[in-house]
Design an enzyme around this catalytic site. Structure first.
Site, PDB file in Angstrom:
ATOM      1  N   SER A 116      -6.265   0.873  -4.635  1.00  0.00           N
ATOM      2  CA  SER A 116      -6.388   2.293  -4.349  1.00  0.00           C
ATOM      3  C   SER A 116      -5.009   2.953  -4.450  1.00  0.00           C
ATOM      4  CB  SER A 116      -7.032   2.495  -2.976  1.00  0.00           C
ATOM      5  OG  SER A 116      -7.486   3.804  -2.812  1.00  0.00           O
ATOM      6  N   ASP A 160     -17.374   3.410  -8.562  1.00  0.00           N
ATOM      7  CA  ASP A 160     -16.332   3.865  -7.636  1.00  0.00           C
ATOM      8  C   ASP A 160     -16.265   5.384  -7.682  1.00  0.00           C
ATOM      9  OD1 ASP A 160     -14.134   4.359  -6.076  1.00  0.00           O
ATOM     10  OD2 ASP A 160     -12.864   2.839  -7.015  1.00  0.00           O
ATOM     11  N   TYR A 219       0.842  -1.203   0.000  1.00  0.00           N
ATOM     12  CA  TYR A 219       0.000   0.000   0.000  1.00  0.00           C
ATOM     13  C   TYR A 219       0.876   1.251   0.000  1.00  0.00           C
ATOM     14  CZ  TYR A 219      -3.885   3.125   0.902  1.00  0.00           C
ATOM     15  OH  TYR A 219      -4.805   4.125   0.797  1.00  0.00           O
TER      16      TYR A 219
END
Length: 718
Positions: free
Chosen positions: A559, A643, A479
Site C-alpha cells: 500500500s 483492489d 511503511y
C-alpha cells in the site's frame, strides 16, 4: 486504442553461472504492452501517460493484458526449483489452531478460531459450562473462500447481531442481521456499505456509512461524499434515514457514527482526509436533540472514549501531538471548556476502557507500556507485560470484572491472557502450539542515523548465531505513512524466511505514528522524501554492519509501503537485489482520482494543489521515474484485480514502465491475484501460495538454486 499485441510465447531458459552461490537465471520474454497518446498538463508542463488505458479495469484490453502478464509471471515462478518446497513448508507451519481473544455478548462468550488451514476464521460462542458451538462460519459464504467476515456488531442485550461481508476483497460491504438465539436471518440484506462500522441504537436498528453508488466502475470510480444512515429493522433500505452528509456543507470523505455504551449519545465524526476530524454529539434521550459541535475543524484528531452521564472523556491530539485525554460537559463541549484528564507525555498515547478503568497504552520506541487509571484520573498501576513487545485488547464493558488481552513480538507467537481488573493480575488463556522455537531466534532494537541526522529505531530479527558476513538474505520491510505504527508482531510467514537463515528488519521511519504527530508530519507532503531517506539509510546500516549486502537485500512494503519500495528502487536501484512492492500507490499524479484516494492528500498533497507540489510529486512518483537504460533490481509486483482501495492500475502502469525500460537480466514481473482486493479477508490458501512465490522469487534472484537450509525441509517431510 489498438488492441494489445498478442504476447510472445514465454521462453524460459535455465542456465547456471559459476558464482559463489551457483547463481541461476530465468530469461523472460514479456508480453508487449501497447501505448496510447494520453497527455495531461499541470501548470504548463505536459506529462505523458501512455498506459492510461490500463486504468479501465472493465475493458477487454485490460482483461487480456492481465491474463498475459499472469501467464508470463506464473511461468517464471513455476520454474523456480524450490517453490513447491516453500509452499509445503508454509502449509506445514501454518497448520496450527489459532484463537482470537474472547468477548462477552449477552449470555454468551464469543471467540474466533481457525483449525489450521481454513480459509477464514470461524466465530464460535459458548455458554458457561456448555460446549462451544459455531455461530458464523465465513468458509460457507463462498465456494472459493473469497467472501470474508468484515465486521460484527451486537445489540447491548446480545439478542441481535449484524455482520458485514466482503466479496473478493472489495471495500464495498453487505450487512446481514440475525437473531442470535436462533441464528436465523431476520430481514433483507443491506448493500453498498463502505468504510463503515455498525452501531446499534437499542434493538430498533443501527447506524452505518456509505457513498452513493458511483457511475462507472465501482472498483475504481471516485467516491467523495460519505453519508451516515440509520437503518430501522423491518423497513427496506431505501427508507433508511439520512443522518449526516446529504448537504453541501456536510460533504466529507469519511463520516462515521457510533452510540455510547450507555446508549445516551450518538457520536459522529467527519473528516476530509485520513488525518483530522470534526466531532459532533447528539443526546438520544432528547426527542428534539440536534447534533452539537464539539470540534468544528479538521486540525486535530478527536474521539469520545467514554462518558459518565454528561461528562465526556475525549482523546485528542489538539495542542498535544502525542495525544492526551480531556474531560468536558456535553452541554458545553467545545475546546475552550476542556480540562486535562490524562495529560500528554513524551510517549504516544492510545487509550481504552474496560471494567470501570482507563487503560493507557503508550509506545516507548514502538514497544507497549500499559498504565491503568481510575475515572478520577488516579494512576492505579503499571501492568507488567509478559515481555517486550506489543499488547492489544486492554478493554471491555464497564461491568466486566475480567477481560482478555493479547501479547506478541517478532519471535513470540501471539497469545491471549485473562486480566483481573481489580487485582491487576492475569493468567495465560491460550498459547498456540506451533512448530517454532522462539529460543532459537533473537530480536533486537537498534538506532541508526538518517540522511538529515534523525535517529531512527529498527528491529532486526534472525536466527541466533548467524555470521555477519554480508551474505545473509535480508528483507527490509517498511511503511512510513498515515500515522501507522509498526510495532513488534509475530508472523508465521516470517518464520519461514528466518529458518532459511534470513534476516527480517523493520525500521520505524518517519510518516508513521511511533513518535506522535510530529513524526507523522515529518514524512508528509513536501517532506515525504524523509521517508525514503530513512528507508535507504536502514538498508545502508544493514550493509555497513554486515548483516547483508546489496546482492542479498530485498525491500518490501504494501500500500503506502508499496510506494516506499517503488520510490526507493527508482532512486537507488543499485542498493537492493530484489524489490517487492505490494498493492502500491505508484502513480502520484493521479492517485486522488480513484475511489477514496483523494482522502490521502493530507499525507501526499495532490498534483493539482500548486506547481511546487506537482513538481515534488512528479520528482518521486515511481511510475514517472522509471528511466530507460537503467538496471533495476529483480522486481515482483503484487496486486489484486478487485483492489478498490489502491486500484491495480497503479501496479499495472508501473509494471509496464519497468518492462519497457529495464536493462539487464533482472526480471520485472507482476503477479495479479484474481478475486482479491487490498488484502483484508484474503483466503489462507491464496496467502500461502503468494508467499511461496514471493520468497521463492526473492531467494532465486539472490542466486540460490536450492534453499539455504534444506535440512528443515528434510525434518518436516520425515
Amino acid at each position: 486504442m489498438k488492441h494489445i499485441i498478442a504476447s510472445l510465447l514465454l521462453v524460459i531458459t535455465l542456465f547456471a553461472c559459476k558464482t559463489e552461490t551457483k547463481k541461476a537465471s530465468l530469461t523472460v520474454n514479456y508480453p508487449e504492452t501497447s501505448k496510447a497518446d494520453s497527455i495531461d498538463t499541470y501548470f504548463g508542463t505536459e506529462v505523458k501517460d501512455p498506459y492510461r488505458w490500463l486504468e479501465d479495469n472493465r475493458s477487454s484490453e485490460t482483461e487480456v493484458w492481465v491474463k498475459e502478464q499472469n501467464q508470463t509471471t506464473f511461468g517464471y515462478l513455476e520454474a523456480i526449483p524450490f517453490r513447491n518446497d516453500l509452499k509445503d513448508r508454509l502449509e506445514k507451519l501454518w497448520n496450527y489452531e489459532k484463537l482470537g481473544a474472547p468477548f462477552k455478548e449477552g449470555a454468551y462468550t464469543y471467540f474466533s478460531k481457525n483449525d489450521g488451514l481454513q480459509n477464514q476464521y470461524v466465530v464460535y460462542r459458548q455458554k458457561e459450562g456448555l460446549e462451544a458451538e459455531v455461530f458464523l462460519d465465513p468458509n460457507t459464504f463462498s465456494e472459493d473462500g473469497t467472501t470474508s467476515l468484515a465486521g460484527l456488531s451486537f445489540t447491548k442485550d446480545g439478542s441481535l447481531a449484524a455482520y458485514l461481508i466482503s466479496e473478493a476483497g472489495s471495500d464495498w460491504r453487505k450487512a446481514i442481521v440475525v437473531d442470535t438465539e436462533t441464528k436465523e436471518v431476520v430481514e433483507d440484506t443491506l448493500v453498498d456499505i463502505k468504510f463503515s462500522g455498525l452501531s446499534w441504537r437499542g434493538n430498533k436498528g443501527f447506524y452505518y456509512s456509505s457513498y452513493d453508488k458511483p457511475e462507472g466502475s465501482e472498483l475504481s470510480s471516485k467516491t467523495d461524499q460519505h453519508k451516515v444512515y440509520f437503518h430501522q429493522l423491518g423497513t427496506p433500505q431505501e427508507q433508511d434515514q439520512l443522518i449526516y452528509g446529504g448537504r453541501p456543507d456536510e460533504k466529507h470523505r469519511y463520516v462515521g457514527a457510533s452510540v455510547s455504551e450507555d446508549e445516551k449519545y450518538l457520536i459522529l465524526s467527519a473528516a476530509t482526509s485520513t488525518s483530522g476530524n470534526k466531532l459532533f454529539i447528539q443526546d438520544l434521550e432528547d426527542p428534539n436533540g440536534l447534533l452539537i459541535t464539539i470540534v468544528g475543524d479538521t486540525e486535530s484528531d478527536n474521539s469520545i472514549i467514554d462518558n459518565v452521564g454528561s461528562k465526556l472523556y475525549i482523546m485528542t491530539d489538539r495542542n498535544a501531538p502525542n495525544t492526551k485525554i480531556i474531560t468536558v460537559d456535553a452541554k458545553n463541549p467545545t475546546p475552550e471548556n476542556w480540562v486535562d484528564f490524562i495529560p500528554e507525555t513524551e510517549n504516544v498515547l492510545t487509550p481504552n476502557t474496560g471494567g470501570g478503568y482507563f487503560f493507557a497504552e503508550y509506545m516507548v520506541d514502538a514497544i507497549s507500556k500499559i498504565l491503568q487509571y481510575d475515572y478520577d484520573g488516579k494512576l492505579i498501576r503499571e501492568v507488567e507485560l509478559p515481555g517486550l513487545g506489543s499488547a492489544s485488547g486492554f478493554g471491555g464493558k464497564k461491568e466486566d470484572a475480567e477481560f482478555y488481552f493479547s501479547f506478541t513480538n517478532y519471535i513470540i507467537p501471539g497469545s491471549s491472557y485473562k486480566y483481573n481488573v481489580e487485582k491487576g493480575t492475569y493468567s495465560l488463556h491460550w498459547k498456540p502450539e506451533i512448530d517454532f522455537n522462539s529460543s532459537d531466534y533473537e530480536s533486537k532494537q537498534v538506532f541508526y542515523t538518517s540522511k538529515d541526522g534523525a535517529e531512527i529505531p529498527m528491529m532486526i530479527t534472525h536466527k541466533k548465531g548467524i555470521e555477519l558476513n554480508g551474505k545473509n538474505p535480508t528483507i527490509l520491510y517498511g511503511y512510513g505513512g498515515f500515522n501507522v505504527s509498526l510495532t513488534p508482531s509475530f508472523s508465521i510467514v516470517n518464520t519461514i524466511w528466518m529458518e532459511q537463515g534470513g534476516v527480517y528488519a523493520v525500521p520505524n521511519i518517519r510518516g508513521g505514528g511511533e513518535y506522535g504527530k510530529k513524526w507523522h508530519n515529518a514524512g508528509t507532503k513536501l517532506q515525504k522524501q524523509n521517508v525514503f531517506d530513512d528507508f535507504i539509510a536502514a538498508a545502508e546500516y544493514l550493509i555497513e554492519k554486515n548483516y547483508t549486502s546489496s546482492d542479498y537485500l530485498a525491500v518490501r512494503g504494501g500500500s503506502n509501503g508499496g510506494l516506499l519500495v517503488g520510490a526507493t528502487m527508482t532512486q537507488r536501484p543499485e542498493l537492493m537485489k530484489v524489490a517487492l512492492p505490494a498493492v502500491g500507490v505508484l502513480d502520484m499524479l493521479r492517485y486522488h482520482t480513484f475511489t477514496a484516494g483523494a482522502g490521502w492528500a493530507y499525507d501526499y498533497g495532490t498534483a493539482e494543489d500548486n506547481k511546487e507540489m506537482f513538481e515534488y510529486l512528479r520528482g518521486y512518483s515511481p511510475v514517472h521515474n522509471v528511466k530507460a537504460g537503467t538496471a533495476y533490481p529483480a522486481t515482483l509486483i503484487t496486486t489484486g484485480d478487485h483492489d478498490d482501495r489502491v486500484v491495480p492500475a497503479h501496479s499495472f502502469k508501473f509494471a509496464a514502465e519497468l518492462q519497457e525500460k529495464q536493462t539487464g537480466k533482472n526480471p520485472t514481473l507482476i503477479r495479479i491475484e484474481t478475486n482479491a482486493g487490498h488484502g483484508a479477508g484474503k483466503p489462507t490458501a491464496k496467502i500461502i501460495e503468494e508467499y511461496a512465490d514471493i520468497f521463492g522469487f526473492t531467494l532465486y534472484n539472490m542466486g540460490f538454486e536450492e534453499l539455504p537450509n534444506k535440512s528443515v525441509l528434510k525434518e518436516f517431510k520425515e
